[in-house]
Design a protein around this motif. Structure first.
Motif, short mmCIF file in Angstrom:
data_model
loop_
_atom_site.label_atom_id
_atom_site.label_comp_id
_atom_site.label_asym_id
_atom_site.label_seq_id
_atom_site.Cartn_x
_atom_site.Cartn_y
_atom_site.Cartn_z
N ASP A 17 0.82 -1.21 0.00
CA ASP A 17 0.00 0.00 0.00
C ASP A 17 0.85 1.26 0.00
O ASP A 17 0.31 2.37 0.10
CB ASP A 17 -0.98 0.02 1.17
CG ASP A 17 -0.28 0.04 2.53
OD1 ASP A 17 0.96 -0.01 2.57
OD2 ASP A 17 -0.98 0.10 3.54
N GLY A 18 2.17 1.14 -0.10
CA GLY A 18 3.04 2.30 -0.18
C GLY A 18 3.19 3.04 1.13
O GLY A 18 3.62 4.17 1.15
N GLY A 19 2.82 2.44 2.27
CA GLY A 19 2.97 3.07 3.57
C GLY A 19 1.72 3.77 4.06
O GLY A 19 1.66 4.22 5.19
N ALA A 24 -9.80 1.53 8.19
CA ALA A 24 -10.03 0.55 9.26
C ALA A 24 -8.81 0.43 10.17
O ALA A 24 -8.95 0.33 11.39
CB ALA A 24 -10.37 -0.81 8.66
N ARG A 25 -7.64 0.47 9.59
CA ARG A 25 -6.41 0.39 10.39
C ARG A 25 -6.26 1.64 11.25
O ARG A 25 -5.87 1.56 12.41
CB ARG A 25 -5.20 0.22 9.48
CG ARG A 25 -3.90 0.16 10.27
CD ARG A 25 -2.73 -0.06 9.37
NE ARG A 25 -2.47 -1.48 9.39
CZ ARG A 25 -1.83 -2.14 8.44
NH1 ARG A 25 -1.38 -1.53 7.38
NH2 ARG A 25 -1.61 -3.42 8.56
N ASP A 26 -6.60 2.81 10.68
CA ASP A 26 -6.55 4.06 11.45
C ASP A 26 -7.48 3.99 12.65
O ASP A 26 -7.11 4.33 13.78
CB ASP A 26 -6.94 5.26 10.58
CG ASP A 26 -5.92 5.59 9.51
OD1 ASP A 26 -4.78 5.08 9.59
OD2 ASP A 26 -6.26 6.36 8.60
N GLU A 27 -8.72 3.57 12.40
CA GLU A 27 -9.71 3.49 13.48
C GLU A 27 -9.28 2.48 14.55
O GLU A 27 -9.44 2.73 15.73
CB GLU A 27 -11.08 3.13 12.92
CG GLU A 27 -11.70 4.27 12.13
CD GLU A 27 -13.01 3.89 11.46
OE1 GLU A 27 -13.50 2.76 11.68
OE2 GLU A 27 -13.53 4.72 10.71
N ALA A 28 -8.73 1.36 14.11
CA ALA A 28 -8.27 0.35 15.07
C ALA A 28 -7.11 0.88 15.90
O ALA A 28 -7.04 0.63 17.12
CB ALA A 28 -7.84 -0.92 14.32
N PHE A 29 -6.21 1.62 15.29
CA PHE A 29 -5.08 2.19 16.02
C PHE A 29 -5.57 3.18 17.07
O PHE A 29 -5.20 3.10 18.25
CB PHE A 29 -4.12 2.90 15.05
CG PHE A 29 -2.94 3.53 15.74
CD1 PHE A 29 -1.80 2.79 15.98
CD2 PHE A 29 -2.97 4.86 16.15
CE1 PHE A 29 -0.71 3.36 16.63
CE2 PHE A 29 -1.90 5.43 16.79
CZ PHE A 29 -0.76 4.68 17.04
N ILE A 30 -6.43 4.10 16.66
CA ILE A 30 -6.94 5.12 17.59
C ILE A 30 -7.73 4.46 18.71
O ILE A 30 -7.57 4.81 19.89
CB ILE A 30 -7.78 6.16 16.82
CG1 ILE A 30 -6.86 6.99 15.93
CG2 ILE A 30 -8.57 7.05 17.78
CD1 ILE A 30 -7.57 7.89 14.94
N ASP A 72 2.69 4.32 11.83
CA ASP A 72 3.49 3.34 11.10
C ASP A 72 4.66 2.81 11.92
O ASP A 72 5.19 1.75 11.63
CB ASP A 72 3.98 3.91 9.77
CG ASP A 72 4.75 5.21 9.93
OD1 ASP A 72 4.55 5.90 10.95
OD2 ASP A 72 5.55 5.54 9.04
N ILE A 73 5.05 3.53 12.99
CA ILE A 73 6.16 3.04 13.82
C ILE A 73 5.76 2.80 15.27
O ILE A 73 6.53 2.20 16.01
CB ILE A 73 7.37 4.00 13.78
CG1 ILE A 73 7.00 5.38 14.29
CG2 ILE A 73 7.96 4.05 12.39
CD1 ILE A 73 8.18 6.28 14.53
#
Length: 191
Positions: A17-19, A24-30, A72-73
């Motif tokens: 996905d080029g980083g 869905a990943r954003d929401e899961a992270f938050i 990402d980190i």
């Protein structure tokens, strides 16, 4: 030898996905950051802001936003992210204090704020006196009191969270309590 969980994740530079993180990943992270660290960060921010819960919520949101910007980190499930988040909150409090010092004071209608409510007049007055006394303390002293007294953390835990030696925590706690007692005495309040 046991390895400690850190806030930094392995970076995989060759992601298809080029980083970019999908929604869905954003929401899961938050959600993961809020679930694991949100309540703790709110207590820290509220203490540093002398009980201003609304501003504390804003600072916690800003800290989570900054964590998301480094999603990402950063690993939201790792214990190592908490000191990073506390540092972000602390820096936001300091930045806000400096910004208020750099501009003229805001006008506030104090007439309504100073009127006592029908019930709980004595506890409300005590809270007001304590908040005013805390405002007289330095940021370092307030921060130590928040961790040691308000959050009831050990000296070792506080030292770890603030990145200072345990002896410094002990001496700052002693000096902060002494300064708080003096500030309360100036207001005629003896606990």
């Amino acid at each position: 030898m046991r390895q400690h969980s850190t806030a930094i994740r392995d970076i995989r530079p060759n992601r298809p996905d080029g980083g970019a993180l999908d929604r869905a990943r954003d929401e899961a992270f938050i959600r993961a950051v809020y679930d694991k660290h949100g309540a703790y960060l709110l207590r820290v921010a509220t203490g540093l802001l002398r009980g201003d819960g609304h501003q504390a919520q804003d600072l916690v949101q800003e800290a989570v936003l900054r964590a998301w910007q480094h999603a990402d980190i950063l690993d939201p499930g790792a214990e190592g992210i908490r000191p990073w988040l506390v540092t972000v909150v602390r820096n936001l409090v300091i930045d806000g204090y400096r910004a208020r010092q750099a501009r003229p004071p805001e006008t506030v209608d104090t007439a309504l704020r100073d009127l006592p409510g029908p019930e709980h007049v004595d506890p409300a007055l005590t809270r007001k006196i304590v908040r005013e006394a805390l405002a007289d303390l330095t940021l370092q002293h307030r921060e130590i009191l928040v961790h040691v007294e308000f959050l009831d953390q050990s000296v070792a835990r506080t030292a770890s969270m603030l990145g200072i030696p345990p002896g410094t925590v002990k001496s700052r706690t002693h000096l902060a309590l002494k300064a708080l007692r003096a500030a309360l005495a100036e207001r005629g309040y003896t606990p």
